[in-house]
Scaffold this motif. Structure first.
Motif, PDB file in Angstrom:
ATOM      1  N   THR A 131    -106.687 -18.974  91.200  1.00  0.00           N
ATOM      2  CA  THR A 131    -107.042 -18.658  92.589  1.00  0.00           C
ATOM      3  C   THR A 131    -107.038 -19.918  93.448  1.00  0.00           C
ATOM      4  OG1 THR A 131    -108.368 -16.770  91.885  1.00  0.00           O
ATOM      5  CG2 THR A 131    -108.845 -17.670  94.069  1.00  0.00           C
ATOM      6  N   SER A 132    -107.625 -20.977  92.946  1.00  0.00           N
ATOM      7  CA  SER A 132    -107.704 -22.229  93.702  1.00  0.00           C
ATOM      8  C   SER A 132    -106.330 -22.841  93.926  1.00  0.00           C
ATOM      9  CB  SER A 132    -108.602 -23.232  92.974  1.00  0.00           C
ATOM     10  OG  SER A 132    -109.919 -22.738  92.879  1.00  0.00           O
ATOM     11  N   LEU A 133    -105.509 -22.881  92.894  1.00  0.00           N
ATOM     12  CA  LEU A 133    -104.158 -23.442  93.045  1.00  0.00           C
ATOM     13  C   LEU A 133    -103.317 -22.617  94.009  1.00  0.00           C
ATOM     14  CD1 LEU A 133    -103.256 -24.635  89.438  1.00  0.00           C
ATOM     15  CD2 LEU A 133    -103.760 -26.050  91.438  1.00  0.00           C
ATOM     16  N   SER A 134    -103.448 -21.306  93.945  1.00  0.00           N
ATOM     17  CA  SER A 134    -102.719 -20.445  94.870  1.00  0.00           C
ATOM     18  C   SER A 134    -103.128 -20.725  96.307  1.00  0.00           C
ATOM     19  CB  SER A 134    -102.963 -18.974  94.519  1.00  0.00           C
ATOM     20  OG  SER A 134    -102.308 -18.138  95.439  1.00  0.00           O
ATOM     21  N   MET A 135    -104.420 -20.880  96.531  1.00  0.00           N
ATOM     22  CA  MET A 135    -104.925 -21.177  97.867  1.00  0.00           C
ATOM     23  C   MET A 135    -104.393 -22.530  98.358  1.00  0.00           C
ATOM     24  SD  MET A 135    -108.880 -21.526  99.120  1.00  0.00           S
ATOM     25  CE  MET A 135    -109.117 -22.999  98.142  1.00  0.00           C
ATOM     26  N   LEU A 136    -104.416 -23.538  97.511  1.00  0.00           N
ATOM     27  CA  LEU A 136    -103.914 -24.858  97.895  1.00  0.00           C
ATOM     28  C   LEU A 136    -102.411 -24.824  98.154  1.00  0.00           C
ATOM     29  CD1 LEU A 136    -105.964 -27.099  95.449  1.00  0.00           C
ATOM     30  CD2 LEU A 136    -106.198 -26.999  97.941  1.00  0.00           C
ATOM     31  N   ARG A 137    -101.681 -24.083  97.325  1.00  0.00           N
ATOM     32  CA  ARG A 137    -100.237 -23.977  97.526  1.00  0.00           C
ATOM     33  C   ARG A 137     -99.924 -23.302  98.860  1.00  0.00           C
ATOM     34  NH1 ARG A 137     -95.711 -20.701  93.904  1.00  0.00           N
ATOM     35  NH2 ARG A 137     -94.051 -21.027  95.409  1.00  0.00           N
ATOM     36  N   GLN A 138    -100.616 -22.211  99.158  1.00  0.00           N
ATOM     37  CA  GLN A 138    -100.391 -21.516 100.431  1.00  0.00           C
ATOM     38  C   GLN A 138    -100.675 -22.431 101.618  1.00  0.00           C
ATOM     39  OE1 GLN A 138    -102.571 -17.809 100.431  1.00  0.00           O
ATOM     40  NE2 GLN A 138    -101.715 -17.215  98.460  1.00  0.00           N
ATOM     41  N   ARG A 139    -101.711 -23.211 101.509  1.00  0.00           N
ATOM     42  CA  ARG A 139    -102.035 -24.139 102.595  1.00  0.00           C
ATOM     43  C   ARG A 139    -100.929 -25.180 102.753  1.00  0.00           C
ATOM     44  NH1 ARG A 139    -107.578 -27.567 103.568  1.00  0.00           N
ATOM     45  NH2 ARG A 139    -106.816 -28.600 105.435  1.00  0.00           N
ATOM     46  N   ALA A 140    -100.458 -25.707 101.642  1.00  0.00           N
ATOM     47  CA  ALA A 140     -99.385 -26.710 101.687  1.00  0.00           C
ATOM     48  C   ALA A 140     -98.104 -26.115 102.257  1.00  0.00           C
ATOM     49  CB  ALA A 140     -99.134 -27.282 100.293  1.00  0.00           C
ATOM     50  N   GLU A 141     -97.820 -24.871 101.924  1.00  0.00           N
ATOM     51  CA  GLU A 141     -96.594 -24.240 102.401  1.00  0.00           C
ATOM     52  C   GLU A 141     -96.632 -23.975 103.907  1.00  0.00           C
ATOM     53  OE1 GLU A 141     -96.163 -20.931  99.727  1.00  0.00           O
ATOM     54  OE2 GLU A 141     -95.201 -22.182  98.211  1.00  0.00           O
ATOM     55  N   LEU A 142     -97.808 -23.905 104.482  1.00  0.00           N
ATOM     56  CA  LEU A 142     -97.939 -23.695 105.927  1.00  0.00           C
ATOM     57  C   LEU A 142     -97.842 -25.003 106.714  1.00  0.00           C
ATOM     58  CD1 LEU A 142    -100.810 -21.053 105.987  1.00  0.00           C
ATOM     59  CD2 LEU A 142     -98.371 -20.673 106.428  1.00  0.00           C
ATOM     60  N   ASP A 143     -97.978 -26.119 106.030  1.00  0.00           N
ATOM     61  CA  ASP A 143     -97.956 -27.420 106.703  1.00  0.00           C
ATOM     62  C   ASP A 143     -96.513 -27.882 106.873  1.00  0.00           C
ATOM     63  OD1 ASP A 143     -98.035 -30.250 107.272  1.00  0.00           O
ATOM     64  OD2 ASP A 143    -100.092 -30.257 106.518  1.00  0.00           O
ATOM     65  N   PRO A 144     -96.056 -28.113 108.104  1.00  0.00           N
ATOM     66  CA  PRO A 144     -94.657 -28.495 108.329  1.00  0.00           C
ATOM     67  C   PRO A 144     -94.275 -29.814 107.653  1.00  0.00           C
ATOM     68  CG  PRO A 144     -95.920 -28.649 110.373  1.00  0.00           C
ATOM     69  CD  PRO A 144     -96.817 -28.023 109.345  1.00  0.00           C
ATOM     70  N   ARG A 145     -95.222 -30.655 107.313  1.00  0.00           N
ATOM     71  CA  ARG A 145     -94.908 -31.923 106.641  1.00  0.00           C
ATOM     72  C   ARG A 145     -94.416 -31.705 105.221  1.00  0.00           C
ATOM     73  NH1 ARG A 145    -100.492 -34.747 107.346  1.00  0.00           N
ATOM     74  NH2 ARG A 145    -101.041 -32.602 106.838  1.00  0.00           N
ATOM     75  N   THR A 146     -94.663 -30.518 104.651  1.00  0.00           N
ATOM     76  CA  THR A 146     -94.227 -30.247 103.278  1.00  0.00           C
ATOM     77  C   THR A 146     -92.925 -29.468 103.222  1.00  0.00           C
ATOM     78  OG1 THR A 146     -95.435 -28.152 103.091  1.00  0.00           O
ATOM     79  CG2 THR A 146     -96.626 -30.175 102.505  1.00  0.00           C
TER      80      THR A 146
END
Length: 154
Positions: A131-146
């Motif tokens: 759950t935590s990794l999924s949440m962090l991944r989703q956040r990273a995928e929304l950041d245009p720097r990634t």
């Protein structure tokens, strides 16, 4: 307080070691690199897809993705077809050989992951980690720097 730099180091080193173990076993037993397995898995779960969509999912450039699709196509595991909605792009879909390669490799990947991850953590901890990794991944995928695919052309 959690040392975030140490956490980052642990995540990266774990990912590298797991990737290397899975990649070596898939190559040895199925003549299928882990990167190609990931592509086949994504295509199988999403149906015909554009190279751009694969690049976004894998967090690699469109150019690197196109080369990987070329290798899969040469191996007979995928085929490109014209995209009826956009003549500038093609769709990538699994062939029967790609479906067979994926089906043969999936139990191998699952067995390794059970050994390295599933058996190392109690079920509630594993669920919280997922759950935590999924949440962090989703956040990273929304950041245009990634978003690496914007740095290349199709």
């Amino acid at each position: 307080m959690t040392d975030l730099t140490a956490l980052f180091t642990d995540l990266v080193r774990l990912e590298t070691r797991l990737y290397n173990v899975l990649d070596a076993r898939l190559k040895a037993e199925h003549d299928l690199p882990l990167g190609q397995f990931e592509f086949l898995r994504f295509i199988a779960s999403h149906g015909a897809t554009r190279v751009f969509d694969l690049a976004r999912e894998m967090a690699i450039t469109v150019g690197a993705t196109s080369k990987a699709v070329d290798r899969l196509e040469s191996a007979g595991r995928v085929r490109r077809t014209a995209n009826p909605d956009d003549r500038r792009s093609s769709l990538v879909e699994l062939t029967a050989a790609g479906e067979q390669a994926l089906a043969a490799a999936e139990p191998t990947v699952e067995a390794e992951l059970r050994t390295w991850v599933g058996s190392a953590l109690p079920a509630p901890v594993l669920e919280q980690l997922a759950t935590s990794l999924s949440m962090l991944r989703q956040r990273a995928e929304l950041d245009p720097r990634t978003d690496r695919h914007h740095s290349t052309t199709a």
